[in-house]
Each structure stands twice: as structure tokens, then as C-alpha cells.
Design an enzyme around this catalytic site. Sequence first.
Site, PDB file in Angstrom:
ATOM      1  N   ASP A 245       0.815  -1.222   0.000  1.00 30.59           N
ATOM      2  CA  ASP A 245       0.000   0.000   0.000  1.00 30.59           C
ATOM      3  C   ASP A 245       0.850   1.274   0.000  1.00 30.59           C
ATOM      4  O   ASP A 245       1.839   1.367   0.724  1.00 30.59           O
ATOM      5  CB  ASP A 245      -0.863  -0.026   1.275  1.00 30.59           C
ATOM      6  CG  ASP A 245      -1.723   1.205   1.436  1.00 30.59           C
ATOM      7  OD1 ASP A 245      -2.660   1.369   0.640  1.00 30.59           O
ATOM      8  OD2 ASP A 245      -1.455   2.012   2.357  1.00 30.59           O
ATOM      9  N   GLU A 320       1.404  -0.826  -4.973  1.00 29.86           N
ATOM     10  CA  GLU A 320       0.416   0.206  -5.281  1.00 29.86           C
ATOM     11  C   GLU A 320       1.149   1.533  -5.377  1.00 29.86           C
ATOM     12  O   GLU A 320       1.554   2.100  -4.368  1.00 29.86           O
ATOM     13  CB  GLU A 320      -0.659   0.325  -4.191  1.00 29.86           C
ATOM     14  CG  GLU A 320      -1.745   1.314  -4.602  1.00 29.86           C
ATOM     15  CD  GLU A 320      -2.269   2.207  -3.484  1.00 29.86           C
ATOM     16  OE1 GLU A 320      -3.359   2.776  -3.643  1.00 29.86           O
ATOM     17  OE2 GLU A 320      -1.599   2.362  -2.448  1.00 29.86           O
TER      18      GLU A 320
END
Length: 604
Positions: A245, A320
Site C-alpha cells: 500500500d 500500489e
Amino acid sequence: MPSLLKIVGIAFGAIALVGVVVGSITWAILASQGPTPPELVPLDWWEHTVIYQIYPRSFKDSDGDGIGDIKGIITQLDHFVDAGVGAIWMSPVFVSPMVDFGYDISDFYNIQEEYGTMADFEELVEKAHQLGIKIILDYVPNHASTESEYFKKSVAREPGYENHFVWANPIIDPNNASNRLVPSNWISQFGGTVWEWNEARQQYYLHQFAIEQADFNFREPAVKEEMLNIMRFWFEKGADGYRLDAIPHLFEADPNDYGGQYPDEPLTGNPFLTPNQAGYTTQEHTRDQIELYDVVYEWRGFADKWTNDNNAETRILLAEAYANVTMTMLYYGNERDRIGAHFPFNFDFINSLSSNSNARDFVYIIKRWLTYMPQGKVANWVFGNHDQKRMPSRFRPNMVDGLNSLNMMLPGVAITYQGEEIGMRDGYVSWEDTVDVAACNQGNPDNYLQFSRDPARTPYQWDRSTSAGFSTNTSTWLPVSQDYLEINLQAQKEATRSHFKMYKSMTRLRKEPALSHGSYHIQSLSENTFALVRYLLTHDTYALVFNVGETSDTVDLSTVQFLEEPLTVYASSVHSNRVVDDTVPRGSVTLQAGEALVLRASPM
Ligand SMILES: *[C@@H]1O[C@H](CO)[C@@H](O)[C@H](O)[C@H]1NC(C)=O
Ligand SMILES: *[C@@H]1O[C@H](CO)[C@@H](O)[C@H](O)[C@H]1NC(C)=O
Ligand SMILES: *[C@@H]1O[C@H](CO)[C@@H](O)[C@H](O)[C@H]1NC(C)=O
Ligand SMILES: [Ca+2]
Ligand SMILES: [Ca+2]
């Protein structure tokens, strides 16, 4: 026979020159065994899989509290088998005060109570694996909840934890010595300064996201070590990989490089942003810092070593990263042979294409990724996620089948956000019902929808029953979208033609060698229609012809390279007049707005 063998050989040469696109695929030509088709080099489990993103809070509620949970996911595992999905990635299910719905983790080693227990998680892994479905977890390394033990210990300057976060002294206002000024002008992704004053420690801490999400200090060796401990823990629990993330935010500029001060960022001059919004400053000191790539490369080394040491199947790492194409491709690795993530997510369909894009835009943006991607790497395609407006809402509802088909036919990994397989659109969430921290922080009743991620997070629409079959509770954490009576999985399973049936046809088609191992050719045929051809010697060729425009369009299929007659329909978008096995001429063909045809052709 020898001459035929030669032809085969030449054809191979041509294919090799065109360039093979999927992963580390090579051809084994066994010349001594005559003109048999070459063996297809087996792919690793992830190299051509379909990854399905679950937003657990909105997927399936098993106990009627209005919140999705792990037991709910377990009850629906058949859906993934039915849909033809190979792996599920779950947004975070770890202990969290839920300020950012799980992306603010307070205990990285346990499951959030409202989502279930560790035993539920273990059951999910076991049952999914029995069905051949891999489990990818969300890994949130950039920050921890301010409720975490790490943060509390760091506030208290407990030995070993003093530098776990990015702490900074205030700047003294030259005009007023009792006034505290923030260390720099940096702006949080969710609006406002990144600096929050901590009374107990008498220092500011940095948060690139919500105030309750304190950024870890990745220049502190103990932090890097702890990240590996977390990765190991869930590998041992059976996780098949991680989605990493918010990676571009891992590091910020080091004050030691700027005379001990945090450097301000220049202003972008963007007239559409207020001084409180990310993008008002350039973010040059808060994103894409070059040090972060070494951390990603170290993680890859760790994951590979763990896999080897345990004689396990490959554990994958997916980054990401919203970044420009140069900085994005660096996640794959660098030229000094450092290997990075298995892939960074490809957000081009989110950032660079929309309902305004024409066929040439699609062709150009798809080729851009494949052109910049380093040799031998695996591509991937993302059409939506929990942070973005839903795919049919960003494009047009009549493009759902074409976009899903494109996802399935492009080389590499296809990624589906929950609901895309049935064409779920953004739900309506009133200001009163809004819970997303990004919208609550930056929005007001007039403009919150431009910030809110809630519309893409409304509950999954299973059927026509209470709360769309998501929950037995009539009240759910976010309201069920009002269109659930028309758009739901059950209705689409019953219909003769539906988005879901098209989706299933397309995931099934991925088993064809032309898709798993073949070359690609992509070409615009007009302003609004393009063709994507996948072909592989001796195997059937498949082509997608897709009108992305708002009006019907007549194109000439005889101009499409690598496509031979006869052409028959393998699948067609729900509103197409053509049905499976129809013959299509290799000449003039008219497609309605949004119409997509997937054609089968003879081998090249
Ligand atoms: C139904 O959901 C609401 C939240 O949306 C919750 O307050 C309530 O307790 C739930 N009912 C039951 C029986 O769990
Ligand atoms: C100086 O700053 C303090 C703290 O922000 C404030 O309360 C005070 O009014 C300021 N004094 C002047 C003269 O502006
Ligand atoms: C991407 O950003 C980096 C630095 O932030 C810059 O050096 C590079 O030229 C940019 N690449 C493109 C294609 O814009
Ligand atoms: Ca529940
Ligand atoms: Ca950071």
C-alpha cells in the site's frame, strides 16, 4: 516434410521478432521431433492469473451487523471458482480503529474483531487453497494507527522506539517566540498539513494520510526489521502475497540533506486546488524518493528467500504506486539487476483513460505500458479499486463487457475490483451517510462527492433480497446502491445474456494458448473502434473489436493484421445483435456504441 518444418521454423523466427509479451516465456523448439507444435513453457501460478480485489467491509456480512466479514467471504468462495478467478486480494482485515477503514492498523498481527478471528482467517486460507484460490493480503508499511503500541511507545520515547516515526521540532515564529510553526509546507493526501503536534512528546509527527495514520520512519533500522517480521508472520499463516500500500510515500526528504531543516515544496500553481489540498505543492519531497526503491528490492529478496527456504510456491509482491511511468517501472527492478515487485499496479485505465477517450487513446496508453515495461516482466491491468470511481461510472455502462474483455485479453495479469464482473456502478451516498475520511476532511455538502470514495465501496449486490443479499440487516455500514434490483449477481446468473456470463466466458478463454502464451497486436480501426489480436502459431487466434465511442461505427476488419477468415463470434457484449457462433465477414462491420465482439479465427 522437411519443407514444412522449415516453414514452421521461419514462422517461429517471425514470432520471436515480434516479441513475446508474457513474462519469461521462451520457446522450446524440438527440431528433431518434426513439425509438432512447440511446447508451451508452463507459467508460474501468478503470471496469467485473474486477481479479484475484495473490499471485506462490503463483500458479505455473515452475522447481520451490517458489516462484511471473513466468514462472509468463506460462504462465497464458490463465486470465485464460478467467475474463474485465481486469486483474491483482501483490503486490510487487521486490528484498526477504522479511521481509514483498515488502512490505519493498530495491531499488524491480529484480525479486526468485527471481521472475525484468527481461526476464521486460517479457515479462509485453507478452504480457498483447497479450491485452488490464492490469498493476497494488504500490507500497509507506510504508517501505523496512532493507537498502535509502536506509536504509544514512540510518544513515550521508550528505548528502541524513539525514532519509529518521523518526529520534528517546531519552527519558532521569528515574529512571535511563543508561536509554533510547522516544520514544512507539506500537505497530506487527505488535506491539511502533514504535521500534527503531539503534546506529550512536545514534537510534531508526520502523517501523509489521516492524522491518525502516523508515518513510520524508514531510516530507522528497527522499523525495517519489524516490517520483515510482519511479512514473515503472514507468509507463515499461508498468505500467497502482498499488495504493498501507498509505496510512493514511504520516504520523505531527509532534513540532513537540507541543513537540518525540512525543505518546503514549491507551489504547483494549480488554480483548482486550495492551499489545504494535496497537489497545491509539488510533492517533490514527499513522493517517489529514490531510497524507497531499495526497500522494495529488499522485500523482494526477503520474499524470494522465504519461498526458497520453505520450498513454497511463489509469494508475490504487488506495488500500489500512483506515479509517472518512469518511476512506476522502477518498481519492477532497476538496471543494476535489482529485482523489485512482481509488478506495480498499472493505473493507466484510471489515470489516463476515461469516457472521453477514443480508440487511439486506448491503443496509445496500452502500448505505453508494454513499451516501458522492462524485458521479461509481466504486465497487469487495473480497471478500478476501492479508491476510485467504479469502472462503468468512469467510462460508460455500455462499455462494461468491452472493458472486462480487454482486461482478460491483454497479456499478463487481469485485476477485477469486486462488482466489476456484474457492472456495478457508483452507489449514491448522501453527505449524512458519508464516512470516508478523505471526504469528511476536505468536503462539504456541496462538493464532497469529488473527494468521497464511499460510492465505490457500497455493498456487493448479490440478489434482490434485503440489502441486496449482502446482509440480513436492513441497515448497513454504507447504504446499498439503489440500482440493486436491476444489477445483481443472481439476476445475471439467470439471464440468458449478462455481464457476468460474458465475464465467465472471458476468464475461460484465458486458458487458450493464444492468450496465455501468444503475441499481441493492437490497432485502431477508426476514431472510435480498435482491435486487439492474440495469436500463437498452430492455435486459434482471438480478437477483440471494441467501439469505445458514443455512436455506431462501421469499420473494415480486412485491415486488421494477423486475423484470417473465417471469423466467428466467441462472445459479444450484452447489447450486441450478434450471438455466439455467428459468422462475421472479414470486411465491413458495424458496431453499436460500446459494442464489443470477441472473435475466433483460424491459426495464423
Ligand atoms: C444493523 O446494522 C446497524 C448498523 O448499520 C447496527 O447499528 C445494528 O446493530 C445492526 N443490527 C444487528 C441486529 O446487528
Ligand atoms: C503569539 O503566539 C501565541 C501562540 O500562538 C498567541 O497566543 C499570541 O496571541 C501571539 N502574540 C501576538 C502578539 O501575536
Ligand atoms: C517522472 O518523474 C521523475 C522525477 O520525479 C522525472 O525525472 C521523470 O522525467 C518523469 N518521467 C516522465 C515520463 O514524466
Ligand atoms: Ca458482519
Ligand atoms: Ca512515509
